[in-house]
Write an enzyme that holds these catalytic residues in place. Structure first.
Site, PDB file in Angstrom:
ATOM      1  NE  ARG A   8      -7.470  -8.582   0.888  1.00 29.30           N
ATOM      2  CZ  ARG A   8      -7.234  -7.637  -0.011  1.00 29.30           C
ATOM      3  NH1 ARG A   8      -6.338  -6.689   0.227  1.00 29.30           N
ATOM      4  NH2 ARG A   8      -7.900  -7.622  -1.161  1.00 29.30           N
TER       5      ARG A   8
ATOM      6  CE  LYS B 174      -4.330  -1.920   1.688  1.00 31.50           C
ATOM      7  NZ  LYS B 174      -5.397  -1.907   2.715  1.00 31.50           N
TER       8      LYS B 174
END
Length: 398
Positions: free
Chosen positions: A378, A340
């Site tokens: 994840r 991210k």
């Protein structure tokens, strides 16, 4: 004569090799680690009582300056103690059934019990977290922020699923809509056409696999579960579609509740927090409480702090640093920060690193999450994260 520090993970080993009496080891382990606990919305008289009892037990309690004069009705407090201090505190507080103290006792007893966490699938299978589990990301979208996760055909999805399962993924997470900051939603029918064939074919090819479906739409969640899906991953924590709670309740399927504000289009304009860790924690526990009112327990609920969703870099880092605020509760916690933007911003010197160069930063977040007690990670890169977790757990458990 010499002196050296002992790591918390090695404390039992060192005691046993000193020849400490076995029954004493468990007692002493409870004294060996100070664990700060924040208690919210405590009635001020209770806060003063707790302060005195913690001091008497040998610990301490940090309180606001307004506490001693009872100038405000409620305060947040910070307990500073070890397991022995907290057990002593519980014993003393049980004699005081006033000022909301019994509710505090109940929370402390739940914390001290520290029961093992697990997730029960609709078909009865149990996902245990004796080892941190990895969830592999498979995006059936053309515009996910990381190109490496995009799969354009069912064959490509199956190939990726097989690779991730071989590499050690416990769960495969299928998403049909990009939710990166600024993205527009797709139509329900478009999401349906992307997701359902992927779920159905994965379960047909790999019937023992566990499939999570990344959607906030109740109708798609229902159809995906009927196609063999096992878990619903709702980034809206059931706020986008009121019917979502009914869907998971009727299917007896686990749900991941994630924190965010607004929608993907406008969420990065909603990053105002007084205390991001506290606000995210309270929000998720309140959402989980709604499910518990429907007799849906912790083995059907997973919490996700929502890294990158309505948070700036500092807030994301603060949540990574204080993931314990969530993991201390009875629900499994998912860390989803793979590649991210915050990682790219932290690692970039003059400009953010692109998603393709954020693997090392992702691994650092995974390591921090393991230490904080996360149950699930994840990620886009299953093999690398599984290997990191296995190695880190081996070091900690030796």
């Amino acid at each position: 004569m010499m002196l050296y520090e002992i790591n918390q993970d090695a404390l039992r080993y060192e005691m046993e090799h000193l020849g400490v009496y076995k029954l004493s080891v468990a007692i002493m382990l409870g004294k060996g680690k100070i664990t700060p606990l924040k208690v919210l919305h405590v009635r001020t008289p209770a806060a003063n009582i707790i302060k005195q009892e913690m001091l008497a037990a040998g610990g301490d309690c940090a309180t606001p300056g307004t506490t001693i004069t009872c100038a405000v009705p409620h305060v947040d407090i910070l307990l500073l103690g070890n397991a022995k201090h907290y057990k002593t505190l519980v014993y003393k507080l049980k004699q005081m059934p006033y000022f909301g103290i019994p509710d505090i006792v109940a929370d402390l007893e739940t914390y001290l019990a520290a029961l093992p966490k697990c997730t029960k699938l609709a078909d009865g299978r149990l996902l245990h977290y004796d080892s941190v589990k990895v969830m592999g990301i498979i995006n059936v979208t053309p515009d996910s922020f990381y190109a490496g996760s995009r799969k354009k055909s069912v064959d490509a999805v199956l190939e990726q699923a097989e690779q991730m399962l071989v590499e050690g993924a416990a769960i495969l997470d299928i998403g049909g809509e990009s939710t990166r900051p600024g993205s527009d939603p797709v139509t329900p029918e478009e999401e349906r056409q992307r997701v359902l064939p992927a779920v159905a074919e994965i379960k047909k090819r790999f019937p023992e696999s566990i499939v999570s479906v990344d959607t906030y739409r109740a109708q798609l969640a229902k159809e995906a579960l009927e196609c063999g899906g096992d878990i619903i991953n709702d980034i809206s924590a059931m706020t986008a579609d009121d019917a979502m709670m009914d869907v998971v309740a009727e299917a007896k399927a686990p749900i991941i509740l994630m924190h965010r504000r607004g929608t993907s289009k406008d969420m990065q304009q909603q990053c105002e927090y007084k205390n991001v860790v506290q606000e995210v924690t309270e929000y998720l526990l309140n959402r989980a409480a709604l499910l518990q009112e429907r007799q849906i327990g912790p083995d059907k609920i997973i919490l996700d702090p929502g890294i990158g969703f309505a948070k700036n870099d500092e807030q994301n880092l603060r949540l990574m640093q204080n993931l314990n605020a969530l993991t201390v509760n009875s629900y499994p916690v998912l860390m989803a920060a793979s590649r991210k933007a915050t990682i790219g911003n932290v690692l970039g010197l003059k400009q953010t690193l692109p998603p393709e160069e954020r693997l090392e930063g992702t691994l650092a977040v995974t390591a921090a999450a393991v230490y904080a007690g996360a149950s699930l990670i994840r990620v886009h890169d299953v093999k690398e994260n599984v290997r990191l977790i296995r190695m880190l757990e081996a070091i900690r458990k030796v």
